[in-house]
Scaffold this active site. Structure first.
Site, PDB file in Angstrom:
ATOM      1  N   SER A 164      47.131  48.172  44.868  1.00 28.89           N
ATOM      2  CA  SER A 164      46.575  46.861  44.289  1.00 28.89           C
ATOM      3  C   SER A 164      45.068  47.063  44.265  1.00 28.89           C
ATOM      4  O   SER A 164      44.638  48.100  43.809  1.00 28.89           O
ATOM      5  CB  SER A 164      46.854  45.767  45.072  1.00 28.89           C
ATOM      6  OG  SER A 164      46.596  44.568  44.600  1.00 28.89           O
TER       7      SER A 164
ATOM      8  N   HIS B 166      49.255  46.274  41.152  1.00 34.68           N
ATOM      9  CA  HIS B 166      49.060  44.853  40.820  1.00 34.68           C
ATOM     10  C   HIS B 166      47.991  44.645  39.668  1.00 34.68           C
ATOM     11  O   HIS B 166      46.960  45.204  39.797  1.00 34.68           O
ATOM     12  CB  HIS B 166      48.688  44.061  41.843  1.00 34.68           C
ATOM     13  CG  HIS B 166      50.009  43.887  43.096  1.00 34.68           C
ATOM     14  ND1 HIS B 166      49.455  43.690  44.370  1.00 34.68           N
ATOM     15  CD2 HIS B 166      51.115  44.193  42.927  1.00 34.68           C
ATOM     16  CE1 HIS B 166      50.763  43.845  45.139  1.00 34.68           C
ATOM     17  NE2 HIS B 166      51.657  44.384  44.144  1.00 34.68           N
TER      18      HIS B 166
ATOM     19  N   ASP C 218      52.470  43.680  50.057  1.00 34.20           N
ATOM     20  CA  ASP C 218      53.582  44.167  49.292  1.00 34.20           C
ATOM     21  C   ASP C 218      53.586  45.531  49.461  1.00 34.20           C
ATOM     22  O   ASP C 218      52.565  46.354  49.360  1.00 34.20           O
ATOM     23  CB  ASP C 218      52.904  43.799  47.816  1.00 34.20           C
ATOM     24  CG  ASP C 218      54.243  44.429  46.528  1.00 34.20           C
ATOM     25  OD1 ASP C 218      55.333  44.326  47.018  1.00 34.20           O
ATOM     26  OD2 ASP C 218      53.920  44.272  45.621  1.00 34.20           O
TER      27      ASP C 218
END
Length: 201
Positions: free
Chosen positions: A18, A45, A142
């Protein structure tokens, strides 16, 4: 921990990233040699509602083929797949068939679609002990549960050394989950991954 022999038997590599992860991938992916054997499946992401520019960005930097897959594409050796923006990317392997990619518009997981956890969990089911998961820089958790799924299936998981990550929350969460076998610098990951090459006939 994988040794050199174990590295040569990896069936696939899955990577989650991310915030700060593109810089980490810019370190890892261009260093993979043309003879690199496993497929590499990546979730980064990206902002919802915008196309991902990552496949085009890395296609000019890497010797391996870079793909943004379509649903039901068969997973090819030595190919890098980026999850399309707005879709979960999963691995399917049913009935002894070769693993393929499934794309889903199911609701976001941990506020993310694509989700690292979704990719990791499905790949753990498909590849089991032949899977290597890598958790890179990111600003949320995540990937932690997905990394645990990889470990529970017999695979291995690395995390980027949090002290080298611009956003350390993602690797820290995977480490706290007890899912990480090794915490490595990007240089160490690159060196280890270079062992995953196709054997000469």
């Amino acid at each position: 921990m994988f040794d050199t022999i174990g590295m040569q038997h990896i069936g696939a590599v899955v990577i989650g990233a991310s915030a700060g992860g593109v810089d980490a991938l810019s370190h890892l992916l261009p260093a993979l040699p043309k003879a690199f054997a496993p497929p590499v499946l990546i979730v980064v992401h990206v902002r919802q509602g915008q196309p991902s520019l990552l496949p085009a960005l890395f296609a000019t930097r890497c010797v391996l083929p870079i793909e943004e897959p379509f649903d039901k594409d068969e997973i090819a050796h030595g190919t890098v797949y980026f999850a399309p923006a707005g879709y979960h990317m999963l691995v399917e392997a049913e009935g002894g068939e070769a693993p393929s990619i499934a794309l889903s518009v199911d609701p976001p997981v941990r506020f993310s679609r694509p989700s690292v956890d979704v990719l990791f969990e499905s790949a753990a089911h498909a590849y089991g002990e032949r899977l290597l998961g890598i958790v890179l820089s990111g600003a949320n958790d995540d990937g932690a549960r997905g990394a645990r799924a990889i470990r529970d299936a017999g695979g291995a998981c690395w995390a980027q050394d949090p002290t080298t990550a611009p956003s350390p929350a993602m690797p820290l969460a995977a480490i706290a989950e007890g899912a990480v076998h090794e915490v490595l610098t990007l240089d160490a990951m690159t060196m280890r991954l270079s062992q995953c090459i196709r054997r000469q006939p």
